[in-house]
Write a protein that holds these residues in place. Structure first.
Motif, PDB file in Angstrom:
ATOM      1  N   GLY A  40       0.846  -1.193   0.000  1.00  0.00           N
ATOM      2  CA  GLY A  40       0.000   0.000   0.000  1.00  0.00           C
ATOM      3  C   GLY A  40       0.875   1.233   0.000  1.00  0.00           C
ATOM      4  O   GLY A  40       1.966   1.235  -0.596  1.00  0.00           O
ATOM      5  N   ASP A  68      -0.999  -1.370  -6.153  1.00  0.00           N
ATOM      6  CA  ASP A  68      -1.031  -0.946  -4.751  1.00  0.00           C
ATOM      7  C   ASP A  68      -2.202  -1.656  -4.077  1.00  0.00           C
ATOM      8  O   ASP A  68      -3.358  -1.453  -4.453  1.00  0.00           O
ATOM      9  CB  ASP A  68      -1.222   0.579  -4.728  1.00  0.00           C
ATOM     10  CG  ASP A  68      -1.415   1.143  -3.326  1.00  0.00           C
ATOM     11  OD1 ASP A  68      -1.872   0.404  -2.426  1.00  0.00           O
ATOM     12  OD2 ASP A  68      -1.119   2.329  -3.122  1.00  0.00           O
ATOM     13  N   GLN A  70      -3.440  -1.377  -1.088  1.00  0.00           N
ATOM     14  CA  GLN A  70      -4.143  -0.610  -0.038  1.00  0.00           C
ATOM     15  C   GLN A  70      -4.292  -1.393   1.262  1.00  0.00           C
ATOM     16  O   GLN A  70      -5.354  -1.404   1.890  1.00  0.00           O
ATOM     17  CB  GLN A  70      -5.504  -0.159  -0.555  1.00  0.00           C
ATOM     18  CG  GLN A  70      -5.331   0.783  -1.732  1.00  0.00           C
ATOM     19  CD  GLN A  70      -6.629   1.251  -2.316  1.00  0.00           C
ATOM     20  OE1 GLN A  70      -7.592   0.482  -2.406  1.00  0.00           O
ATOM     21  NE2 GLN A  70      -6.674   2.502  -2.711  1.00  0.00           N
ATOM     22  N   GLN A  71      -3.207  -2.068   1.633  1.00  0.00           N
ATOM     23  CA  GLN A  71      -3.130  -2.833   2.889  1.00  0.00           C
ATOM     24  C   GLN A  71      -4.171  -3.948   2.965  1.00  0.00           C
ATOM     25  O   GLN A  71      -4.557  -4.354   4.064  1.00  0.00           O
ATOM     26  CB  GLN A  71      -3.268  -1.912   4.110  1.00  0.00           C
ATOM     27  CG  GLN A  71      -2.128  -0.905   4.272  1.00  0.00           C
ATOM     28  CD  GLN A  71      -1.405  -1.043   5.591  1.00  0.00           C
ATOM     29  OE1 GLN A  71      -0.681  -2.013   5.801  1.00  0.00           O
ATOM     30  NE2 GLN A  71      -1.585  -0.103   6.492  1.00  0.00           N
TER      31      GLN A  71
END
Ligand code: GYE
Length: 322
Positions: A40, A68, A70-71
């Motif tokens: 992320g 990405d 985003q966790q």
């Protein structure tokens, strides 16, 4: 012979068809394609890591497909599956959490796409599911933080009350940094972790959770151990807003040693930061090329790192690369 445009075009076409007849020659080589599934953009560390990967890919002439997550693990799994579908040459990723990767890793293996783990590892018994894991020794980072604190507090007679801001729940750095720190402090019963909660590696969460710690424990808190600099920086704000002096009323220890931590140390608000280097791009690209060339590479590549107390922050700051 004078080379006009026509002759040059003919020569280029001839070279191209020769290349296709002789696969494996320099002329025929296509760009290596690397699919990278990032965690992320949660911290200064992560931004520097992403930048390192992108610039190293460019410099090495490797085509990078970047996503990405985003966790979120599900996003990373989706990205890995799309890299498999696109038949990239190598997949690399930094797993947000340690567990739950076996299925997708088996899919990559079945598709004969080699996988490199960077920064964070997975906990699987089947280590044939990835080629190598390159990154830091997080347990050792936790020990370094613990050893620094034990030394700093050696003359304190009474209890040392510690609050801990943990990284993302289930992530390798959160699990290991806790483990290494606890391993050191358990030697002396005066050290007590009185509160421990996740701040998800972000400034905003670090601040929010520190506010709650201060509300519950107030002046009892002697030490804050944060699993990364961003959470420590968020917590510093909370400490100041509560009318206390960071690094004086509460000793603050964190990990990463990003520029923001050096600035906080130079301002006298953070006591120490243990180094964790995000500059993994160049070694990742070397590994990708070696894998494609059929070379064997070590199963584990450990990053070397130090520790920086506030007293050296000013002299070290100009040398920092992230
Ligand atoms: O310490 C933290 C980041 O996995 C080592 O992730 C990395 C950690 C790093 O968000 O700042």
């Amino acid at each position: 012979m004078k080379l006009n445009r026509r002759t040059l075009t003919t020569l280029a076409l001839a070279a191209a068809s020769l290349a296709s007849l002789l696969p494996g020659t320099a002329l025929a080589q296509k760009k290596i394609v690397l699919g990278f599934a990032q965690v992320g953009a949660e911290s200064e560390w992560r931004t520097a890591n992403t930048e390192s990967i992108k610039s190293a890919a460019k410099e090495s002439g490797i085509e990078l497909k970047f996503s990405d997550g985003q966790q979120k693990q599900e996003n990373q799994i989706k990205a890995i599956r799309s890299y498999i579908a696109q038949k990239v040459d190598v997949i690399a990723f930094s797993p947000v959490v340690e567990s739950g990767w076996e299925t997708v890793l088996r899919e990559a293996k079945a598709a004969k796409i080699p996988v490199v783990l960077t920064d964070r590892s997975v906990n699987t018994k089947d280590d044939s599911l990835y080629v190598t894991f390159m990154g830091s020794d997080f347990v050792e980072e936790g020990r370094k933080a613990g050893r620094w604190m034990v030394e700093k507090m050696k003359d304190q007679k009474g209890e040392v009350n510690i609050v801990e801001l943990q990284g993302t729940v289930g992530s390798a750095p959160a699990i290991d940094r806790k483990k290494g720190f606890e391993e050191i402090i358990k030697a002396d019963p005066k050290f007590k972790i009185i509160r421990s909660q996740t701040g998800d590696f972000t400034r905003a969460k670090g601040k929010e959770v520190m506010e709650a710690f201060l509300k519950a424990e107030g002046k009892k808190i002697n030490v804050l151990y944060a699993h990364n600099d961003d959470m420590a920086i968020g917590a510093i704000q909370a400490i100041e807003e509560a009318g206390l002096k960071p690094a004086k009323d509460i000793t603050i220890i964190s990990i990463d040693a990003v520029k923001g931590a050096f600035e906080a140390m130079m301002a006298g608000k953070l006591n120490v930061s243990v180094e964790c280097s995000p500059l993994l791009g160049p070694q990742l690209m070397t590994a990708v090329k070696d894998i494609k060339a059929g070379k064997t590479i070590p199963k584990r590549i450990v990053t070397e790192e130090g520790i920086f107390p506030m007293e050296v922050a000013k002299t070290e700051f100009p040398k920092r690369k992230y």
